[in-house]
Write a protein that holds these residues in place. Structure first.
Motif, short mmCIF file in Angstrom:
data_model
loop_
_atom_site.label_atom_id
_atom_site.label_comp_id
_atom_site.label_asym_id
_atom_site.label_seq_id
_atom_site.Cartn_x
_atom_site.Cartn_y
_atom_site.Cartn_z
N SER A 28 -3.91 22.08 -28.15
CA SER A 28 -4.45 20.77 -28.50
C SER A 28 -3.62 19.66 -27.86
O SER A 28 -4.17 18.70 -27.31
CB SER A 28 -4.48 20.61 -30.02
N ALA A 29 -2.30 19.78 -27.93
CA ALA A 29 -1.44 18.78 -27.31
C ALA A 29 -1.63 18.77 -25.80
O ALA A 29 -1.68 17.69 -25.17
CB ALA A 29 0.02 19.05 -27.66
N ARG A 32 -5.07 17.11 -24.99
CA ARG A 32 -5.00 15.66 -25.16
C ARG A 32 -4.27 14.99 -24.01
O ARG A 32 -4.61 13.90 -23.60
CB ARG A 32 -4.31 15.31 -26.47
N TYR A 33 -3.25 15.66 -23.47
CA TYR A 33 -2.47 15.08 -22.37
C TYR A 33 -3.22 15.23 -21.04
O TYR A 33 -3.32 14.28 -20.27
CB TYR A 33 -1.11 15.77 -22.28
N PRO A 36 -7.71 13.35 -21.42
CA PRO A 36 -7.77 12.40 -22.54
C PRO A 36 -9.18 12.21 -23.12
O PRO A 36 -9.32 11.86 -24.28
CB PRO A 36 -7.27 11.10 -21.94
N THR A 39 -11.25 14.64 -26.70
CA THR A 39 -10.63 14.59 -28.03
C THR A 39 -11.30 15.55 -29.01
O THR A 39 -10.62 16.10 -29.88
CB THR A 39 -10.66 13.17 -28.59
N ALA A 42 -9.86 18.95 -28.49
CA ALA A 42 -8.48 18.99 -29.00
C ALA A 42 -8.48 19.08 -30.52
O ALA A 42 -7.66 19.79 -31.11
CB ALA A 42 -7.72 17.77 -28.52
N ASP A 43 -9.39 18.37 -31.16
CA ASP A 43 -9.47 18.44 -32.63
C ASP A 43 -9.93 19.83 -33.09
O ASP A 43 -9.43 20.34 -34.10
CB ASP A 43 -10.43 17.39 -33.16
#
Length: 84
Positions: A28-29, A32-33, A36, A39, A42-43
């Motif tokens: 997830s991190a 996100r990086y 972008p 999201t 990533a969630d």
């Protein structure tokens, strides 16, 4: 935490969900990086961690960690009192 759950007397599925949740946190991190705009993805990667953590809290509150019963200590043999 997942490894500890696998080694303890907890359900194996709980341990694997916690391991998947840890991997999901890391991915997830990264998502996100690196991307972008993603999201939602990533969630979604963090959901197994949430499920595993809530399951672990519920398991520990309701069932807990039960130690095996200690074997009874044998009583010493009846020894007569020393004579004076």
């Amino acid at each position: 935490m997942g490894w500890c759950a696998l080694r303890a007397a907890m359900p194996r599925a709980l341990g694997w969900i916690l391991i998947a949740g840890g991997v999901g946190y890391v991915l997830s991190a990264f998502v996100r990086y690196a991307m972008p705009g993603m999201t939602l993805a990533a969630d979604l990667l963090a959901y197994p961690a949430t499920v595993g953590e809530l399951w672990m809290v519920g398991y520990l509150l309701i069932i807990g960690i039960r130690r095996p019963a200690a074997s009874p200590v044998p009583l010493p043999a009846d020894v007569p009192a020393p004579q004076r």
